[in-house]
Scaffold this motif. Structure first.
Motif, PDB file in Angstrom:
ATOM      1  N   GLN A   1      -6.016   1.047  -4.590  1.00  0.00           N
ATOM      2  CA  GLN A   1      -5.207  -0.156  -4.383  1.00  0.00           C
ATOM      3  C   GLN A   1      -6.158  -1.307  -4.076  1.00  0.00           C
ATOM      4  N   THR A   2      -6.093  -2.348  -4.883  1.00  0.00           N
ATOM      5  CA  THR A   2      -6.969  -3.505  -4.707  1.00  0.00           C
ATOM      6  C   THR A   2      -6.135  -4.752  -4.467  1.00  0.00           C
ATOM      7  N   PHE A   3      -6.560  -5.568  -3.500  1.00  0.00           N
ATOM      8  CA  PHE A   3      -5.916  -6.849  -3.238  1.00  0.00           C
ATOM      9  C   PHE A   3      -6.870  -7.973  -3.628  1.00  0.00           C
TER      10      PHE A   3
ATOM     11  N   SER B   1      -5.554  -6.757 -22.614  1.00  0.00           N
ATOM     12  CA  SER B   1      -5.653  -6.907 -24.064  1.00  0.00           C
ATOM     13  C   SER B   1      -4.298  -7.267 -24.652  1.00  0.00           C
ATOM     14  N   CYS B   2      -4.319  -8.081 -25.703  1.00  0.00           N
ATOM     15  CA  CYS B   2      -3.068  -8.497 -26.331  1.00  0.00           C
ATOM     16  C   CYS B   2      -2.512  -7.427 -27.262  1.00  0.00           C
ATOM     17  N   ASN B   3      -3.296  -6.399 -27.536  1.00  0.00           N
ATOM     18  CA  ASN B   3      -2.823  -5.407 -28.504  1.00  0.00           C
ATOM     19  C   ASN B   3      -2.901  -3.968 -28.006  1.00  0.00           C
ATOM     20  N   GLU B   4      -3.032  -3.785 -26.689  1.00  0.00           N
ATOM     21  CA  GLU B   4      -3.001  -2.425 -26.168  1.00  0.00           C
ATOM     22  C   GLU B   4      -2.493  -2.404 -24.729  1.00  0.00           C
ATOM     23  N   ARG B   5      -2.005  -1.248 -24.322  1.00  0.00           N
ATOM     24  CA  ARG B   5      -1.444  -1.085 -22.986  1.00  0.00           C
ATOM     25  C   ARG B   5      -2.516  -1.246 -21.909  1.00  0.00           C
ATOM     26  N   PHE B   6      -2.081  -1.742 -20.754  1.00  0.00           N
ATOM     27  CA  PHE B   6      -2.968  -1.812 -19.598  1.00  0.00           C
ATOM     28  C   PHE B   6      -2.825  -0.509 -18.815  1.00  0.00           C
ATOM     29  N   GLY B   7      -3.932   0.065 -18.407  1.00  0.00           N
ATOM     30  CA  GLY B   7      -3.897   1.378 -17.771  1.00  0.00           C
ATOM     31  C   GLY B   7      -3.623   1.357 -16.287  1.00  0.00           C
ATOM     32  N   GLY B   8      -2.647   0.598 -15.874  1.00  0.00           N
ATOM     33  CA  GLY B   8      -2.298   0.511 -14.461  1.00  0.00           C
ATOM     34  C   GLY B   8      -1.234  -0.551 -14.268  1.00  0.00           C
ATOM     35  N   THR B   9      -1.161  -1.093 -13.048  1.00  0.00           N
ATOM     36  CA  THR B   9      -0.178  -2.134 -12.731  1.00  0.00           C
ATOM     37  C   THR B   9      -0.842  -3.254 -11.949  1.00  0.00           C
ATOM     38  N   ILE B  10      -0.565  -4.483 -12.347  1.00  0.00           N
ATOM     39  CA  ILE B  10      -1.043  -5.665 -11.624  1.00  0.00           C
ATOM     40  C   ILE B  10       0.170  -6.474 -11.187  1.00  0.00           C
ATOM     41  N   PHE B  11       0.373  -6.558  -9.893  1.00  0.00           N
ATOM     42  CA  PHE B  11       1.421  -7.421  -9.346  1.00  0.00           C
ATOM     43  C   PHE B  11       0.820  -8.789  -9.034  1.00  0.00           C
ATOM     44  N   ARG B  12       1.578  -9.832  -9.334  1.00  0.00           N
ATOM     45  CA  ARG B  12       1.154 -11.189  -8.972  1.00  0.00           C
ATOM     46  C   ARG B  12       2.255 -11.835  -8.143  1.00  0.00           C
ATOM     47  N   TYR B  13       1.873 -12.315  -6.946  1.00  0.00           N
ATOM     48  CA  TYR B  13       2.825 -12.916  -6.020  1.00  0.00           C
ATOM     49  C   TYR B  13       2.436 -14.374  -5.764  1.00  0.00           C
ATOM     50  N   PRO B  14       2.963 -15.324  -6.540  1.00  0.00           N
ATOM     51  CA  PRO B  14       2.653 -16.743  -6.306  1.00  0.00           C
ATOM     52  C   PRO B  14       3.084 -17.147  -4.897  1.00  0.00           C
TER      53      PRO B  14
ATOM     54  N   LEU C   1       0.828  -1.208   0.000  1.00  0.00           N
ATOM     55  CA  LEU C   1       0.000   0.000   0.000  1.00  0.00           C
ATOM     56  C   LEU C   1       0.861   1.256   0.000  1.00  0.00           C
ATOM     57  N   GLN C   2       1.956   1.229   0.747  1.00  0.00           N
ATOM     58  CA  GLN C   2       2.849   2.384   0.798  1.00  0.00           C
ATOM     59  C   GLN C   2       3.487   2.639  -0.564  1.00  0.00           C
ATOM     60  N   ASN C   3       3.911   1.565  -1.233  1.00  0.00           N
ATOM     61  CA  ASN C   3       4.491   1.719  -2.569  1.00  0.00           C
ATOM     62  C   ASN C   3       3.471   2.293  -3.541  1.00  0.00           C
ATOM     63  N   SER C   4       2.235   1.837  -3.418  1.00  0.00           N
ATOM     64  CA  SER C   4       1.170   2.352  -4.276  1.00  0.00           C
ATOM     65  C   SER C   4       0.931   3.833  -4.009  1.00  0.00           C
ATOM     66  N   ASP C   5       0.952   4.196  -2.738  1.00  0.00           N
ATOM     67  CA  ASP C   5       0.762   5.601  -2.367  1.00  0.00           C
ATOM     68  C   ASP C   5       1.921   6.456  -2.868  1.00  0.00           C
ATOM     69  N   ASP C   6       3.140   5.927  -2.754  1.00  0.00           N
ATOM     70  CA  ASP C   6       4.316   6.656  -3.246  1.00  0.00           C
ATOM     71  C   ASP C   6       4.235   6.887  -4.752  1.00  0.00           C
TER      72      ASP C   6
END
Length: 202
Positions: free
Chosen positions: A30-32, A163-176, A19-24
């Motif tokens: 911020q969604t979990f 989408s396979c042909n356009e930018r995503f308008g944000g960031t999605i982190f995945r932590y296995p 959350l702090q990194n997202s705020d920075d």
């Protein structure tokens, strides 16, 4: 990284660091998400290294349950360098080259061994063990048509309509979630119910 984790508490502090990194990054949202699914592994990216074979690991090691963190900002170039430097074993002790975000990002290694994320048109995999990649790797998934070529690799991101042909308008982190004690970073295995407990306490 194992030594650095001692400076960052486990448990809900992991969520607070995210959350702090997202705020920075000046994100207003911020969604979990806790993903319980295990995904197919027939069409995954080919690793750049084959060290995983020496340890009897599989290419689908990170296709299982994961914690995801989504925000509305897109990485800048120096952000990439920060996290890739952190995953590079040769630079892990060089804090001046890692930056504030990278150091705070350490806490996520309490629960995972290989974070990945999509931001804009980039797909990044971090591999501090260097089992599959040399610390980490960055792809342009739009230009390289990766979603169509390697659908199983991107299946965990499908609910977010990447989408396979356009930018995503944000960031999605995945932590296995770490599922074995084989890690050199931490021996703690994380089950999905432990992440749920973190959510309730957060």
């Amino acid at each position: 990284l194992k030594k650095l984790l001692e400076e960052y508490p486990d448990g809900t502090q992991v969520l607070r660091e995210i959350l702090q990194n997202s705020d920075d990054a000046r994100s207003k949202v911020q969604t979990f998400v806790l993903d319980h699914n295990t995904y197919q592994s027939e069409r995954l990216l080919e690793p750049h290294l084959n060290k995983y074979k020496n340890f009897n690991l599989n290419i689908d090691k990170y296709q299982g349950p994961a914690l995801l963190a989504i925000n509305e900002t897109i990485f800048e170039e120096n952000d990439f360098e920060s996290l890739l430097s952190l995953a590079d074993s040769k630079k892990q002790d060089q804090f001046d080259k890692i930056g504030v975000m990278g150091v705070g990002f350490n806490s996520i290694y309490h629960i995972t061994d290989s974070p990945s994320f999509i931001t804009g048109d980039k797909y990044v995999i971090l591999d501090p063990h260097e089992w599959y990649y040399n610390g980490g790797v960055k792809f342009n998934f739009v230009e390289e048509n990766l979603i169509q070529e390697y659908p199983d690799q991107f299946a965990p991101f499908a609910p977010f309509e990447i989408s396979c042909n356009e930018r995503f308008g944000g960031t999605i982190f995945r932590y296995p979630l770490r599922d074995s004690t084989f890690s050199n970073i931490s021996k703690k295995i994380y089950e999905t119910n432990e992440i749920l407990k973190m959510f309730r306490k957060f």
